[in-house]
Scaffold this motif. Structure first.
Motif, PDB file in Angstrom:
ATOM      1  N   GLU A 350      -2.312  32.598 -26.620  1.00  0.00           N
ATOM      2  CA  GLU A 350      -2.420  31.589 -25.571  1.00  0.00           C
ATOM      3  C   GLU A 350      -3.608  30.662 -25.829  1.00  0.00           C
ATOM      4  O   GLU A 350      -3.542  29.458 -25.546  1.00  0.00           O
ATOM      5  CB  GLU A 350      -2.549  32.256 -24.206  1.00  0.00           C
ATOM      6  N   VAL A 351      -4.684  31.205 -26.356  1.00  0.00           N
ATOM      7  CA  VAL A 351      -5.843  30.375 -26.714  1.00  0.00           C
ATOM      8  C   VAL A 351      -5.447  29.365 -27.784  1.00  0.00           C
ATOM      9  O   VAL A 351      -5.791  28.176 -27.708  1.00  0.00           O
ATOM     10  CB  VAL A 351      -7.008  31.252 -27.203  1.00  0.00           C
ATOM     11  N   LEU A 352      -4.711  29.827 -28.783  1.00  0.00           N
ATOM     12  CA  LEU A 352      -4.298  28.931 -29.863  1.00  0.00           C
ATOM     13  C   LEU A 352      -3.309  27.880 -29.377  1.00  0.00           C
ATOM     14  O   LEU A 352      -3.362  26.722 -29.800  1.00  0.00           O
ATOM     15  CB  LEU A 352      -3.690  29.737 -31.002  1.00  0.00           C
ATOM     16  N   GLU A 353      -2.393  28.274 -28.511  1.00  0.00           N
ATOM     17  CA  GLU A 353      -1.451  27.307 -27.956  1.00  0.00           C
ATOM     18  C   GLU A 353      -2.195  26.221 -27.190  1.00  0.00           C
ATOM     19  O   GLU A 353      -1.915  25.025 -27.335  1.00  0.00           O
ATOM     20  CB  GLU A 353      -0.454  28.007 -27.035  1.00  0.00           C
ATOM     21  N   ALA A 354      -3.157  26.637 -26.362  1.00  0.00           N
ATOM     22  CA  ALA A 354      -3.924  25.674 -25.584  1.00  0.00           C
ATOM     23  C   ALA A 354      -4.767  24.791 -26.498  1.00  0.00           C
ATOM     24  O   ALA A 354      -4.871  23.573 -26.283  1.00  0.00           O
ATOM     25  CB  ALA A 354      -4.818  26.415 -24.585  1.00  0.00           C
ATOM     26  N   LEU A 355      -5.374  25.389 -27.519  1.00  0.00           N
ATOM     27  CA  LEU A 355      -6.204  24.629 -28.444  1.00  0.00           C
ATOM     28  C   LEU A 355      -5.378  23.589 -29.190  1.00  0.00           C
ATOM     29  O   LEU A 355      -5.791  22.419 -29.317  1.00  0.00           O
ATOM     30  CB  LEU A 355      -6.876  25.578 -29.436  1.00  0.00           C
ATOM     31  N   ASP A 356      -4.221  23.986 -29.677  1.00  0.00           N
ATOM     32  CA  ASP A 356      -3.378  23.070 -30.440  1.00  0.00           C
ATOM     33  C   ASP A 356      -2.909  21.904 -29.565  1.00  0.00           C
ATOM     34  O   ASP A 356      -2.957  20.741 -29.975  1.00  0.00           O
ATOM     35  CB  ASP A 356      -2.180  23.837 -31.001  1.00  0.00           C
ATOM     36  N   ALA A 357      -2.471  22.213 -28.365  1.00  0.00           N
ATOM     37  CA  ALA A 357      -2.008  21.158 -27.458  1.00  0.00           C
ATOM     38  C   ALA A 357      -3.153  20.246 -27.045  1.00  0.00           C
ATOM     39  O   ALA A 357      -2.987  19.020 -26.957  1.00  0.00           O
ATOM     40  CB  ALA A 357      -1.346  21.782 -26.219  1.00  0.00           C
ATOM     41  N   ASP A 358      -4.321  20.829 -26.799  1.00  0.00           N
ATOM     42  CA  ASP A 358      -5.460  20.027 -26.373  1.00  0.00           C
ATOM     43  C   ASP A 358      -5.966  19.130 -27.493  1.00  0.00           C
ATOM     44  O   ASP A 358      -6.371  17.989 -27.252  1.00  0.00           O
ATOM     45  CB  ASP A 358      -6.582  20.944 -25.886  1.00  0.00           C
ATOM     46  N   LEU A 359      -5.966  19.627 -28.720  1.00  0.00           N
ATOM     47  CA  LEU A 359      -6.359  18.801 -29.856  1.00  0.00           C
ATOM     48  C   LEU A 359      -5.423  17.610 -30.021  1.00  0.00           C
ATOM     49  O   LEU A 359      -5.863  16.483 -30.287  1.00  0.00           O
ATOM     50  CB  LEU A 359      -6.361  19.631 -31.144  1.00  0.00           C
ATOM     51  N   ASP A 360      -4.137  17.860 -29.863  1.00  0.00           N
ATOM     52  CA  ASP A 360      -3.159  16.782 -29.997  1.00  0.00           C
ATOM     53  C   ASP A 360      -3.354  15.731 -28.915  1.00  0.00           C
ATOM     54  O   ASP A 360      -3.283  14.524 -29.173  1.00  0.00           O
ATOM     55  CB  ASP A 360      -1.750  17.360 -29.942  1.00  0.00           C
ATOM     56  N   SER A 361      -3.614  16.188 -27.686  1.00  0.00           N
ATOM     57  CA  SER A 361      -3.836  15.259 -26.582  1.00  0.00           C
ATOM     58  C   SER A 361      -5.146  14.502 -26.764  1.00  0.00           C
ATOM     59  O   SER A 361      -5.215  13.287 -26.532  1.00  0.00           O
ATOM     60  CB  SER A 361      -3.857  16.029 -25.257  1.00  0.00           C
TER      61      SER A 361
END
Length: 404
Positions: A350-361
């Motif tokens: 979940e940390v990685l999912e959030a990190l990946d999405a946040d980086l893209d945004s």
């Protein structure tokens, strides 16, 4: 399904692209036919009307011969041919309707035809070059993806989730690497970043990975593993110098897990990891950071191992500088530590999912460097389904263990 498994569908499931992959990308029209020819018709009408108003003192219609050259910069060959045909009809017709001499008319017609043909030829050459570059980029990325192992990986000591996003623009791909190896001495993990980009960087990364996979099983102490990596980079640089390539260094963080609450670490100029535990996220202090791999001869101090706390239930996040150096539209760097505090209580995937999405945004979808990150969590002794080896069975067990 974890983010690592979804990444595997996109990365590890990819094969070397066929000859049509890059060509299709290069030939994709950037401007719709309706918009292009509608704009051309409007431009032609305006120029013809102005030409009629200026009379014979200033002929504007022949200036339309520059339009095919402009279209060749962004359009397809078919679009450029269509535009050139329309321009030739208008300009040649204009020349034939004038009262000039035969040679004036002939010269204008020949010049118009040649200008349009040159525009078509320039467009064809541009697309051919773009196709070659696209194929090379696709092949380089596919090669890099095949070098790196699929995630997640479950060993006797840890469960490793991860994300990996290679960049496919500018100077081709970068040189981010990672690996997790089960050894007789526990689990050994590496994450690193090769200086520079392109196929040469991939070659240096492959040299480090090959040496790590062998030394992680062979060497009883972690510094022995790092010494083997240093030798591998030095040999690679020697070969690069002989072939005229640029010598490179590699920043790397090498960890050893033996099942205890402490982690062995040797840092070779890499970014310190982050520890997420009990709702708090923070940087792990590394007091013995040494020079990157390939630069040992510049330092008088031998690399040493230090021990880091890694309590049960904690997540250890490793990453490359593609994360911390991501920028937004204003040029500001990504605030990793501020964002991690929001996700400190989440599971590793979940940390990685959030990190990946946040980086893209944060970056607006514009990635300037490879991004690699590993989220590690201890596996308690006696967990059901713990495999003794790492393979397809281990990955299935990792999926079951992660609850996704």
């Amino acid at each position: 399904m974890t983010i690592g498994l979804r990444r595997r569908l996109a990365t590890r499931g990819a094969t070397l692209p066929g000859p049509d992959a890059g060509e299709a990308a290069a030939r994709a029209p950037r401007v719709g036919n309706l918009a292009l020819f509608g704009g051309l018709a409007l431009l032609t009408a305006v120029v013809v009307l102005l030409d009629l108003r200026t009379g014979e003192d200033l002929s504007l219609v022949p200036l339309l011969v520059v339009v095919p050259a402009l279209v060749s910069v962004f359009g397809t060959v078919r679009q450029t041919v269509g535009v050139s045909t329309l321009i030739m009809i208008v300009v040649v017709g204009s020349h034939l309707m004038t009262d000039g001499t035969f040679w004036d008319i002939a010269t204008g017609v020949v010049f118009t035809v040649l200008a349009c043909l040159l525009g078509i030829a320039a467009c064809a050459l541009r697309i051919r070059h773009a196709t070659q570059i696209a194929r090379l980029r696709s092949a380089a990325v596919a090669l890099q993806r095949q070098i790196l192992r699929p995630l997640p990986i479950l060993t006797d000591q840890i469960l490793a989730h991860g994300i990996y996003t290679p960049i496919e623009e500018d100077r081709l791909v970068g040189g981010d690497i990672y690996e997790v190896v089960q050894s007789p001495y526990g689990t050994r993990v590496i994450i690193g970043d090769v200086q520079g980009k392109g196929l040469a960087a991939i070659g240096a990364g492959f040299a480090v990975l090959g040496a790590f996979r062998e030394a992680a099983i062979r060497e009883p102490v972690l510094t022995g593993v790092v010494d083997a990596l240093e030798d591998a980079v030095a040999r690679h640089n020697t070969f690069s110098a002989q072939t005229g390539e640029t010598e490179r260094f590699v920043t790397a963080l090498v960890l050893g897990f033996d099942g205890s609450d402490r982690v062995q670490a040797v840092n070779c100029g890499h970014l310190p990891p982050r520890l997420l535990h009990d709702g708090v996220a923070g940087a792990v202090a590394l007091r013995r950071t040494s020079v990157p791999l390939g630069m040992a001869e510049l330092s008088h101090e031998a690399r040493a191992t230090e021990r880091l706390d890694f309590p049960p239930g904690a997540t250890l996040l490793l990453f490359t500088d593609g994360v911390t150096e991501a920028r937004d539209a204003s040029g500001a760097f990504y605030p990793l530590d501020a964002r991690l505090g929001r996700w400190a209580e989440r599971a590793p995937y979940e940390v990685l999912e959030a990190l990946d999405a946040d980086l893209d945004s944060f970056s607006g979808g514009v990635r300037r460097d490879d991004i690699a990150a590993l989220a590690l969590r201890r596996v308690a002794a006696g967990d059901p389904g713990r495999p003794m080896t790492v393979g397809h069975g281990a990955r299935r067990a990792a999926e079951a263990f992660s609850g996704r």
